[in-house]
Scaffold this motif. Structure first.
Motif, short mmCIF file in Angstrom:
data_model
loop_
_atom_site.label_atom_id
_atom_site.label_comp_id
_atom_site.label_asym_id
_atom_site.label_seq_id
_atom_site.Cartn_x
_atom_site.Cartn_y
_atom_site.Cartn_z
N ARG A 27 0.83 -1.21 0.00
CA ARG A 27 0.00 0.00 0.00
C ARG A 27 0.86 1.26 0.00
O ARG A 27 0.58 2.21 -0.72
N ILE A 28 1.89 1.26 0.84
CA ILE A 28 2.79 2.42 0.90
C ILE A 28 3.40 2.70 -0.47
O ILE A 28 3.52 3.84 -0.89
N ALA A 29 3.77 1.65 -1.17
CA ALA A 29 4.49 1.78 -2.44
C ALA A 29 3.57 1.89 -3.66
O ALA A 29 4.05 2.19 -4.76
N ALA A 30 2.28 1.67 -3.51
CA ALA A 30 1.37 1.56 -4.65
C ALA A 30 1.36 2.78 -5.57
O ALA A 30 1.34 2.63 -6.79
N GLY A 31 1.39 3.96 -5.05
CA GLY A 31 1.28 5.16 -5.87
C GLY A 31 2.52 5.51 -6.69
O GLY A 31 2.47 6.37 -7.56
N PHE A 32 3.63 4.82 -6.41
CA PHE A 32 4.87 5.12 -7.10
C PHE A 32 5.02 4.37 -8.43
O PHE A 32 5.98 4.59 -9.16
N ARG A 38 2.01 6.62 -12.81
CA ARG A 38 2.12 6.41 -14.27
C ARG A 38 2.42 7.71 -15.02
O ARG A 38 2.08 7.86 -16.19
N MET A 39 3.09 8.63 -14.34
CA MET A 39 3.49 9.88 -14.98
C MET A 39 4.87 9.78 -15.61
O MET A 39 5.36 10.73 -16.20
N SER A 106 -1.18 8.22 -19.62
CA SER A 106 -2.48 7.97 -19.01
C SER A 106 -2.32 7.39 -17.61
O SER A 106 -1.32 6.77 -17.29
N TYR A 107 -3.32 7.58 -16.79
CA TYR A 107 -3.31 6.97 -15.46
C TYR A 107 -3.78 5.52 -15.49
O TYR A 107 -3.73 4.82 -14.49
#
Length: 149
Positions: A27-32, A38-39, A106-107
């Protein structure tokens, strides 16, 4: 990688060393993933190294400038090592993307299939990041003054 992002794969591999369970690590790492949401910015595997250094020796007192500096030093050393091994710290560059693809990613996550992984260097970057962090831990264990926070 089994469908996990690069950062998730790196952080989850070492999280137990810091008392972080597998679910929380992911969860901590999910946004990376995907170079941060996905930027295609900083590689997720590299973000995993940064996250792990924070878990290993991140300062916890706001006024602890020495601790903050020591953590930054380790981050910089390990990221320089990653850049030297892989040619870049930037997801888009590692994927060979440029121009429109790089700026307008895209996200929406792509399906994780065997074909997807054949076209991506991600597994190799995750392995590289894991080896770099493991090397840091071994150096730290063997010589408490080397790379120590």
């Amino acid at each position: 990688m089994q469908g996990y992002g690069c950062c998730q794969s790196v952080v989850a591999a070492f999280a137990d060393l810091y008392g972080v369970d597998d679910l929380l690590a992911k969860r901590i790492a999910a946004g990376f993933g995907g170079g941060v949401g996905r930027m295609r910015m900083m590689c997720g595997a590299v973000s995993g190294i940064v996250t792990l250094v924070g878990l290993d020796c991140g300062q916890t007192e706001g006024a602890d400038r020495e601790g903050k500096s020591a953590c930054y030093k380790v981050v910089q050393e390990l990221l320089h090592e990653s850049e030297a091994q892989n040619g870049s710290l930037i997801c888009a560059e590692l994927l060979g993307l440029n121009g429109y693809e790089k700026a307008h990613s895209s996200y929406v996550a792509s399906p994780r299939t065997a074909e997807y992984y054949k076209k991506r260097p991600c597994a190799a970057k995750v392995e590289s990041a894991a080896r770099i962090f493991a090397g840091y831990l071994m150096r730290k264990e063997g010589n408490h003054s080397a790379n120590a926070c």
